[in-house]
Motif scaffolding. Sequence first.
Motif, PDB file in Angstrom:
ATOM      1  N   TRP A  51       0.857  -1.181   0.000  1.00 51.34           N
ATOM      2  CA  TRP A  51       0.000   0.000   0.000  1.00 51.34           C
ATOM      3  C   TRP A  51       0.896   1.234   0.000  1.00 51.34           C
ATOM      4  O   TRP A  51       1.383   1.658   1.045  1.00 51.34           O
ATOM      5  N   TYR A  52       1.146   1.788  -1.166  1.00 52.39           N
ATOM      6  CA  TYR A  52       1.984   2.974  -1.264  1.00 52.39           C
ATOM      7  C   TYR A  52       1.150   4.223  -1.022  1.00 52.39           C
ATOM      8  O   TYR A  52       0.845   4.969  -1.938  1.00 52.39           O
ATOM      9  N   LYS A  53       0.787   4.433   0.230  1.00 53.14           N
ATOM     10  CA  LYS A  53      -0.057   5.568   0.590  1.00 53.14           C
ATOM     11  C   LYS A  53       0.687   6.897   0.490  1.00 53.14           C
ATOM     12  O   LYS A  53       0.057   7.948   0.432  1.00 53.14           O
ATOM     13  N   ASN A  54       2.018   6.851   0.443  1.00 49.53           N
ATOM     14  CA  ASN A  54       2.825   8.073   0.374  1.00 49.53           C
ATOM     15  C   ASN A  54       3.494   8.281  -0.980  1.00 49.53           C
ATOM     16  O   ASN A  54       4.222   9.247  -1.154  1.00 49.53           O
ATOM     17  N   HIS A  55       3.275   7.361  -1.911  1.00 48.84           N
ATOM     18  CA  HIS A  55       3.955   7.398  -3.199  1.00 48.84           C
ATOM     19  C   HIS A  55       3.010   6.964  -4.316  1.00 48.84           C
ATOM     20  O   HIS A  55       2.058   6.218  -4.084  1.00 48.84           O
ATOM     21  N   PHE A  56       3.310   7.395  -5.512  1.00 49.95           N
ATOM     22  CA  PHE A  56       2.715   6.832  -6.719  1.00 49.95           C
ATOM     23  C   PHE A  56       3.760   5.901  -7.305  1.00 49.95           C
ATOM     24  O   PHE A  56       4.972   6.146  -7.178  1.00 49.95           O
ATOM     25  N   GLU A  57       3.296   4.832  -7.972  1.00 48.24           N
ATOM     26  CA  GLU A  57       4.237   3.898  -8.586  1.00 48.24           C
ATOM     27  C   GLU A  57       3.693   3.436  -9.930  1.00 48.24           C
ATOM     28  O   GLU A  57       2.492   3.187 -10.069  1.00 48.24           O
ATOM     29  N   ALA A  58       4.588   3.299 -10.894  1.00 46.92           N
ATOM     30  CA  ALA A  58       4.293   2.649 -12.168  1.00 46.92           C
ATOM     31  C   ALA A  58       5.219   1.451 -12.269  1.00 46.92           C
ATOM     32  O   ALA A  58       6.414   1.547 -11.947  1.00 46.92           O
ATOM     33  N   VAL A  59       4.660   0.309 -12.699  1.00 45.58           N
ATOM     34  CA  VAL A  59       5.411  -0.945 -12.762  1.00 45.58           C
ATOM     35  C   VAL A  59       5.267  -1.529 -14.164  1.00 45.58           C
ATOM     36  O   VAL A  59       4.140  -1.759 -14.622  1.00 45.58           O
ATOM     37  N   PHE A  60       6.393  -1.787 -14.823  1.00 49.41           N
ATOM     38  CA  PHE A  60       6.404  -2.386 -16.157  1.00 49.41           C
ATOM     39  C   PHE A  60       7.105  -3.732 -16.067  1.00 49.41           C
ATOM     40  O   PHE A  60       8.281  -3.797 -15.671  1.00 49.41           O
ATOM     41  N   CYS A  61       6.399  -4.804 -16.397  1.00 51.14           N
ATOM     42  CA  CYS A  61       6.959  -6.150 -16.313  1.00 51.14           C
ATOM     43  C   CYS A  61       7.889  -6.407 -17.495  1.00 51.14           C
ATOM     44  O   CYS A  61       7.495  -6.275 -18.653  1.00 51.14           O
ATOM     45  N   ILE A  62       9.111  -6.799 -17.181  1.00 47.96           N
ATOM     46  CA  ILE A  62      10.131  -7.116 -18.177  1.00 47.96           C
ATOM     47  C   ILE A  62      10.217  -8.623 -18.402  1.00 47.96           C
ATOM     48  O   ILE A  62      10.425  -9.087 -19.512  1.00 47.96           O
ATOM     49  N   GLU A  63      10.042  -9.376 -17.307  1.00 51.47           N
ATOM     50  CA  GLU A  63      10.258 -10.829 -17.357  1.00 51.47           C
ATOM     51  C   GLU A  63       9.388 -11.498 -16.309  1.00 51.47           C
ATOM     52  O   GLU A  63       9.195 -10.973 -15.218  1.00 51.47           O
ATOM     53  N   GLY A  64       8.863 -12.691 -16.628  1.00 53.02           N
ATOM     54  CA  GLY A  64       8.145 -13.511 -15.663  1.00 53.02           C
ATOM     55  C   GLY A  64       6.644 -13.321 -15.720  1.00 53.02           C
ATOM     56  O   GLY A  64       6.127 -12.572 -16.543  1.00 53.02           O
ATOM     57  N   GLU A  65       5.968 -14.026 -14.822  1.00 54.52           N
ATOM     58  CA  GLU A  65       4.506 -13.978 -14.772  1.00 54.52           C
ATOM     59  C   GLU A  65       4.027 -13.911 -13.339  1.00 54.52           C
ATOM     60  O   GLU A  65       4.639 -14.457 -12.436  1.00 54.52           O
ATOM     61  N   GLY A  66       2.898 -13.226 -13.196  1.00 53.17           N
ATOM     62  CA  GLY A  66       2.268 -13.108 -11.892  1.00 53.17           C
ATOM     63  C   GLY A  66       0.928 -12.441 -12.034  1.00 53.17           C
ATOM     64  O   GLY A  66       0.319 -12.460 -13.117  1.00 53.17           O
ATOM     65  N   GLU A  67       0.485 -11.836 -10.934  1.00 56.42           N
ATOM     66  CA  GLU A  67      -0.791 -11.123 -10.952  1.00 56.42           C
ATOM     67  C   GLU A  67      -0.789 -10.071  -9.867  1.00 56.42           C
ATOM     68  O   GLU A  67      -0.037 -10.155  -8.898  1.00 56.42           O
ATOM     69  N   VAL A  68      -1.635  -9.065 -10.071  1.00 54.44           N
ATOM     70  CA  VAL A  68      -1.833  -8.044  -9.059  1.00 54.44           C
ATOM     71  C   VAL A  68      -3.323  -8.026  -8.731  1.00 54.44           C
ATOM     72  O   VAL A  68      -4.165  -8.048  -9.631  1.00 54.44           O
ATOM     73  N   GLU A  69      -3.631  -8.050  -7.448  1.00 53.83           N
ATOM     74  CA  GLU A  69      -5.018  -7.996  -6.981  1.00 53.83           C
ATOM     75  C   GLU A  69      -5.242  -6.661  -6.289  1.00 53.83           C
ATOM     76  O   GLU A  69      -4.519  -6.323  -5.346  1.00 53.83           O
ATOM     77  N   THR A  70      -6.224  -5.904  -6.752  1.00 50.32           N
ATOM     78  CA  THR A  70      -6.591  -4.657  -6.086  1.00 50.32           C
ATOM     79  C   THR A  70      -7.565  -5.004  -4.968  1.00 50.32           C
ATOM     80  O   THR A  70      -8.585  -5.659  -5.192  1.00 50.32           O
ATOM     81  N   LEU A  71      -7.247  -4.590  -3.757  1.00 52.90           N
ATOM     82  CA  LEU A  71      -8.027  -5.010  -2.595  1.00 52.90           C
ATOM     83  C   LEU A  71      -9.365  -4.289  -2.483  1.00 52.90           C
ATOM     84  O   LEU A  71     -10.299  -4.837  -1.910  1.00 52.90           O
ATOM     85  N   ALA A  72      -9.486  -3.100  -3.044  1.00 53.38           N
ATOM     86  CA  ALA A  72     -10.750  -2.357  -2.952  1.00 53.38           C
ATOM     87  C   ALA A  72     -11.883  -3.083  -3.665  1.00 53.38           C
ATOM     88  O   ALA A  72     -13.038  -3.019  -3.241  1.00 53.38           O
ATOM     89  N   ASP A  73     -11.553  -3.784  -4.766  1.00 56.27           N
ATOM     90  CA  ASP A  73     -12.608  -4.449  -5.541  1.00 56.27           C
ATOM     91  C   ASP A  73     -12.337  -5.931  -5.784  1.00 56.27           C
ATOM     92  O   ASP A  73     -13.084  -6.598  -6.496  1.00 56.27           O
ATOM     93  N   SER A  74     -11.262  -6.467  -5.222  1.00 50.29           N
ATOM     94  CA  SER A  74     -10.869  -7.875  -5.356  1.00 50.29           C
ATOM     95  C   SER A  74     -10.645  -8.315  -6.800  1.00 50.29           C
ATOM     96  O   SER A  74     -10.699  -9.502  -7.096  1.00 50.29           O
ATOM     97  N   LYS A  75     -10.362  -7.372  -7.696  1.00 46.55           N
ATOM     98  CA  LYS A  75     -10.077  -7.734  -9.083  1.00 46.55           C
ATOM     99  C   LYS A  75      -8.637  -8.224  -9.191  1.00 46.55           C
ATOM    100  O   LYS A  75      -7.734  -7.660  -8.579  1.00 46.55           O
ATOM    101  N   ILE A  76      -8.468  -9.259 -10.008  1.00 54.15           N
ATOM    102  CA  ILE A  76      -7.147  -9.829 -10.238  1.00 54.15           C
ATOM    103  C   ILE A  76      -6.771  -9.578 -11.692  1.00 54.15           C
ATOM    104  O   ILE A  76      -7.541  -9.869 -12.605  1.00 54.15           O
ATOM    105  N   HIS A  77      -5.575  -9.020 -11.876  1.00 58.53           N
ATOM    106  CA  HIS A  77      -5.086  -8.668 -13.206  1.00 58.53           C
ATOM    107  C   HIS A  77      -3.810  -9.456 -13.483  1.00 58.53           C
ATOM    108  O   HIS A  77      -2.852  -9.368 -12.694  1.00 58.53           O
ATOM    109  N   PRO A  78      -3.768 -10.219 -14.578  1.00 63.15           N
ATOM    110  CA  PRO A  78      -2.547 -10.960 -14.897  1.00 63.15           C
ATOM    111  C   PRO A  78      -1.416 -10.011 -15.285  1.00 63.15           C
ATOM    112  O   PRO A  78      -1.643  -8.966 -15.902  1.00 63.15           O
TER     113      PRO A  78
END
Length: 129
Positions: A51-78
Motif C-alpha cells: 500500500w503505497y499511501k505516500n507514493h505513486f508507482e508505475a510498474v512495467f513487467c520485463i520478465e516472468g509472470e504473476g498477478e496483481v489484486e486490487t483489494l478495494a474491488d478484489s479484481k485480479i489482473h494478470p
Amino acid sequence: MIIRTLEEAEQSDRRVAAENWESIRLLLSQDGVGFSFHITTMFPNTETRIWYKNHFEAVFCIEGEGEVETLADSKIHPIRPGTIYILDKHDRHILRAKTKMRNACVFAPALHGKETHDVDGSYPALARD
C-alpha cells in the motif's frame, strides 16, 4: 548527465533485498530529478501485500509472470512481460509472482534508497531533499 549500469548498482548499497523481493535502485532522491527508478525482482511463488499511501508507482513487467489484486474491488489482473500497471490512487494491492518477475518501477516522490515495506505495506513519507 547521470550514467549508471545495472551491474554496478547490483554491487553497491543501491541493492536492497527483502524476503520476497530484491530492488536495484538506479535513480534516487539524491539524484534530484523528482522520481526514482528501480529494477525489482519478485521471487517465485511469493505474495507481497503493498500500500503505497505516500507514493505513486508505475510498474512495467520485463520478465516472468504473476498477478496483481486490487483489494478495494478484489479484481485480479494478470501480469506478464509488456504489462504496465500504475498505482494512481494509492491502491492497496497484493502482488503475486508465479515465476521470477523482473519489473521496472518508477516512484514519485523519489525514494531515498533503503526503504522496505512497513507493517501496512507502505514506504514511509520522508522529508524531501
